[in-house]
Design an enzyme around this catalytic site. Structure first.
Site, PDB file in Angstrom:
ATOM      1  N   GLU A 537       0.817  -1.219   0.000  1.00 49.10           N
ATOM      2  CA  GLU A 537       0.000   0.000   0.000  1.00 49.10           C
ATOM      3  C   GLU A 537       0.846   1.262   0.000  1.00 49.10           C
ATOM      4  OE1 GLU A 537      -3.901   1.800   2.314  1.00 49.10           O
ATOM      5  OE2 GLU A 537      -2.821   0.095   3.145  1.00 49.10           O
ATOM      6  N   ASP A 692      -9.718   8.173  -5.252  1.00 48.15           N
ATOM      7  CA  ASP A 692     -10.244   6.932  -4.670  1.00 48.15           C
ATOM      8  C   ASP A 692     -11.179   6.233  -5.651  1.00 48.15           C
ATOM      9  OD1 ASP A 692     -10.994   5.125  -2.311  1.00 48.15           O
ATOM     10  OD2 ASP A 692     -12.931   6.031  -2.791  1.00 48.15           O
TER      11      ASP A 692
END
Length: 718
Positions: A537, A692
């Site tokens: 991540e 996002d």
């Protein structure tokens, strides 16, 4: 720019103050053999902390605990710990205070699970724990189950005060099956489900095209036979016949299940969405569970007192005198006047652009692919598109509708179908379709994007629905490079001229990092940048640098100069070295930069006492509390949902020198700019919200390469 201040109450309650002894921790170094896979180091270290017999957390390159680790827990399957003695952690050092806070949070959960409440404690996805009440409530006349509890979290003040963050929490189970939900609300995602025949819960992952009769469970036969042959509550033939195969997970392992044998778990946010769409059932549920801020804070105080007495062993006199909601000094950063700009005026909501003209137009030709057999453009959609075109002073072409029979079956001819359509000048298409499997929807998007065509999906309307129509058209226009609204710039020397949002998402095997979206100070879109597939991540520092360089180049093409100041926003926690290279290059060119980590959890709730009242109410959007250290603020950016209270953001400055209030004002304005929604502001700043959405779309499509040829101004993920 100073405002008059207001008194803000936080749902944080002091339960104790750490002594020097309690700030002294045991430290351990760790070694792996073999080493974890690249990108998975953090999760490997975290697994160690759950297997050492006492609460522990990662701190830099060590693991710290409150107690010594017993000899038998110093070695695992592929790791080994070595004691480094003790260390006194300082509260005035942010990294040491954060480590202590994480350790205190882990210890609190450990102690709670040692009490009789163990079975009712679970980890919260947002951090901390959920402590459920033993009783459940049935909504009369509906059959819905309402489970109520509190969400507990913990914060450590720089004074050493341990603050417990407490809020009422709900989980709802409808009388519907998951299959009924998927058919009725396919666009509202569900994260948790429960068996209809017992109370076991699962994380919901995906819908499959498989057949229950041929989907096999190792050592148990077919999925259909497994449910037929259960000794208690076997499946009926109708349940099997009407079911789709879905996949759920338990402890990270995927398991096939039947959509007719599961119930969706509904969150407060989903319930609010249902009510906004006119659900009478949702309205009835809200009426039963609605609780004021005052009730929420009173319940929080009760729980805090219990924790102080039963977990922290604090004297009752101190408890009665000291445990009250934390007070803070707040300011209001949101303007009462409208800040969104359309063609000729300023407005409050993007839906006004469809009636009065968009700020900026884009493509003029739109296609429609109807997979339902209805035959023509929806009259409501057509009328609204023609109105917005007229008000924006442009002519548009709505092509004759293509039908399911026009869409070839074979891979090669389908590829040609999309490219032929694009060659005729169509690059944005409305797809009218019944409910689609995620795999089929992703397939259509991949095929169209490969031809530089963006798709806007819609399901047929049984009756005209203006709310849905407005959002469908805004999405269609954004995909066609229109800009429905812009943003009035913040008039301040510390306000950024260029704002870039970053996000990273995962499809469980790869992370898609450096997903980025950028705008100018007036909200004009500079478009997106390609995410990069990566094993972890953490964002790649070099990928961040390339993204920033590309977006600055677009700025230069418009302004013929370099920006004076840039604002970088990262969804979540900024990790070490992610932005170091980019900041160094910006400094060389004398470009000022501020870097903020925007966290959706950790800010608790905020309330105020209005004039001539004694009762707490929800804090209004724009209410902001600036930290004393000048590096953190919490801000309410969205309106409170019916039955709940607004969830503030916690924003942490990682680099930069802009005054915190200016940064808060910019974040608030960016949340007002939500051009894909006609009526709702975004809880997250626009650039992060869209970064996002792009990351999630790329996860679903499963390919990055097809995006190489897409115009960066086409917001294909809106």
């Amino acid at each position: 720019m100073n405002n008059s201040t207001l008194e803000v109450f936080l749902n944080r309650f002091p339960v104790k103050r750490l002594t020097e002894v309690e700030r002294t921790v045991h430290t351990y170094t760790y070694t792996f053999n073999p080493s974890p896979e690249p990108g998975k180091e953090y999760s490997a270290i975290n697994r160690i902390t759950w297997n050492i017999g006492t609460p522990g957390v990662r701190f830099g390159s060590t693991i710290i605990t409150k107690q010594t680790i017993a000899e038998g827990y110093l070695q695992g399957e592929n790791w080994q710990l070595r004691s480094q003695g003790t260390q006194l952690l300082e509260l005035n050092k942010s990294n040491e205070r954060e480590a202590l806070e994480n350790l205190e949070r882990r210890w609190l959960g450990w102690k709670l699970r040692q009490t009789s409440e163990k079975s009712r404690i679970e980890n919260s996805p947002e951090g901390g724990f959920i402590w459920w009440n033993a009783q459940k409530t049935i909504v009369q006349g509906l059959g819905w189950e309402v489970h109520t509890g509190v969400r507990l979290n913990l914060a450590l003040h720089h004074s050493g005060a341990v603050l417990t963050e407490i809020d009422i929490h709900h989980r709802f189970y409808t009388s519907w099956t998951l299959e009924q939900w998927l058919q009725t609300y396919p666009d509202i995602p569900i994260n948790w489900v429960r068996n209809t025949y017992d109370e076991r819960s699962w994380k919901f992952e995906r819908v499959s095209n498989e057949n229950p009769e041929t989907t096999m469970i190792p050592n148990l036969g077919s999925l259909a036979d497994y449910h037929r042959n259960l000794s208690k509550n076997p499946a009926t033939e109708a349940e099997i016949r009407n079911a789709r195969v879905v996949y759920v997970t338990s402890k990270g392992k995927e398991i096939p299940h039947l959509s007719t044998r599961l119930q969706p778990s509904i969150t407060m946010e989903i319930l609010s969405c249902l009510q906004e769409r006119g659900s009478k059932e949702a309205a009835k549920v809200f009426k039963q569970i609605r609780q004021s801020s005052q009730v929420r804070f009173d319940r929080g105080r009760e729980i805090a007192k219990w924790l102080a007495s039963n977990i922290y062993n604090i004297d009752q006199k101190i408890i009665d005198a000291k445990i009250n909601p934390q007070k803070a000094e707040g300011i209001m950063v949101r303007h009462k006047s409208p800040l969104l700009m359309i063609k000729s005026k300023k407005v409050y909501r993007p839906e006004a652009s469809l009636e009065q003209g968009c700020f900026q137009t884009g493509e003029k030709q739109f296609g429609c692919l109807d997979l339902t057999g209805n035959g023509d453009w929806s009259e409501l959609i057509r009328n609204k598109l023609e109105t917005v075109a007229k008000k924006s002073n442009v002519d548009i072409v709505l092509e004759p509708v293509k039908h399911k029979t026009d869409l070839p079956d074979s891979l090669l001819t389908r590829k040609q179908f999309w490219h032929d359509w694009a060659d005729r000048g169509t690059h944005t298409v409305l797809v009218v379709t019944p409910w689609l499997q995620n795999t089929e929807k992703a397939r259509l998007q991949r095929e169209a994007l490969a031809a530089n065509i963006a798709l806007q999906f819609m399901q047929p309307m049984s009756r005209p629905d203006n709310y849905r129509a407005v959002n469908i058209i805004l999405g269609l226009l954004l995909k066609a490079k229109w800009q429905p609204v812009a943003l009035e710039p913040l008039p301040n020397e510390y306000a950024a001229e260029l704002v870039i949002g970053f996000d990273a998402g995962t499809n469980r095997s790869l992370y898609y990092g450096t997903s980025a979206f950028a705008i100018l100070a007036n909200g004009q879109s500079l478009g997106w940048e390609l995410p990069e597939a990566q094993p972890g991540e953490k964002l790649s520092g070099q990928a961040v640098l390339r993204t920033v360089a590309h977006l600055i180049h677009r700025f230069q093409r418009i302004e013929n100069r370099l920006p004076k100041r840039i604002l970088l926003l990262r969804d979540g926690i900024v990790q070490r070295d992610e932005f170091a290279s980019a900041i160094a290059v910006l400094q060389q060119d004398h470009i000022a930069v501020d870097l903020l980590g925007v966290r959706k959890s950790g800010a608790g709730r905020m309330a105020v006492i209005p004039y001539q009242s004694e009762k707490l109410i929800d804090a209004l959007p724009g209410t902001t509390v600036l930290s004393e250290d000048g590096d953190t603020f919490r801000i309410v950016t969205s309106e409170a949902k019916t039955g709940g209270s607004a969830r503030p953001l916690q924003v942490v400055r990682d680099y930069g020198d802009a005054p915190l209030e200016i940064l808060a004002r910019q974040v608030d304005r960016l949340c007002l700019l939500n051009p894909a929604s006609g009526y709702s502001f975004s809880r997250l700043p626009y650039v992060i919200h869209f970064a996002d959405k792009m990351a999630k779309t790329v996860q679903r499509i499963g390919e990055v390469g097809i995006l190489q040829g897409i115009d960066r101004q086409k917001i294909f993920f809106a």
